[in-house]
Design a protein around this motif. Sequence first.
Motif, mmCIF file in Angstrom:
data_model
loop_
_atom_site.group_PDB
_atom_site.id
_atom_site.type_symbol
_atom_site.label_atom_id
_atom_site.label_comp_id
_atom_site.label_asym_id
_atom_site.label_seq_id
_atom_site.Cartn_x
_atom_site.Cartn_y
_atom_site.Cartn_z
ATOM 1 N N SER A 258 0.028 -0.495 8.751
ATOM 2 C CA SER A 258 -0.469 0.880 8.545
ATOM 3 C C SER A 258 -1.650 0.951 7.581
ATOM 4 C CB SER A 258 0.658 1.773 8.018
ATOM 5 O OG SER A 258 1.648 1.949 8.994
ATOM 6 N N HIS A 259 -1.828 -0.067 6.764
ATOM 7 C CA HIS A 259 -2.884 -0.076 5.750
ATOM 8 C C HIS A 259 -4.286 -0.248 6.336
ATOM 9 C CE1 HIS A 259 -1.968 -4.334 6.487
ATOM 10 N NE2 HIS A 259 -3.258 -4.513 6.267
ATOM 11 N N LEU B 154 2.170 2.646 2.725
ATOM 12 C CA LEU B 154 2.009 3.384 3.972
ATOM 13 C C LEU B 154 2.935 2.922 5.097
ATOM 14 C CD1 LEU B 154 -1.898 3.579 3.984
ATOM 15 C CD2 LEU B 154 -0.287 5.394 3.359
ATOM 16 N N CYS C 59 0.814 -1.214 0.000
ATOM 17 C CA CYS C 59 0.000 0.000 0.000
ATOM 18 C C CYS C 59 0.849 1.266 0.000
ATOM 19 C CB CYS C 59 -0.934 0.018 1.214
ATOM 20 S SG CYS C 59 -0.091 0.317 2.778
ATOM 21 N N LYS D 32 -7.358 1.933 5.621
ATOM 22 C CA LYS D 32 -6.970 2.981 4.675
ATOM 23 C C LYS D 32 -6.755 2.465 3.258
ATOM 24 C CE LYS D 32 -4.483 5.208 8.395
ATOM 25 N NZ LYS D 32 -3.164 5.345 8.988
#
Length: 65
Positions: free
Chosen positions: A53-54, A43, A41, A57
């Motif tokens: 972190s994905h 991120l 991703c 999002k």
Amino acid sequence: MGDSKIKVNDNGSLLVDKNIKLIDGEGNEIKTNGNYYLCRCGLSKNKPFCDGSHKGKFQDKVRAK
């Protein structure tokens, strides 16, 4: 390596079999322990590895055609 594989997880990372070597842009091996997850991703703060972190999002499902 026979059955070694990379799995594209829904809405998340790539799960890479522990038998697949991870090599950097200069050809050096990046040490891993067991199976590992790669960010897809963009991120993660721990690239190339996924740090979660994905979550919430990033949404993407890949299916074979």
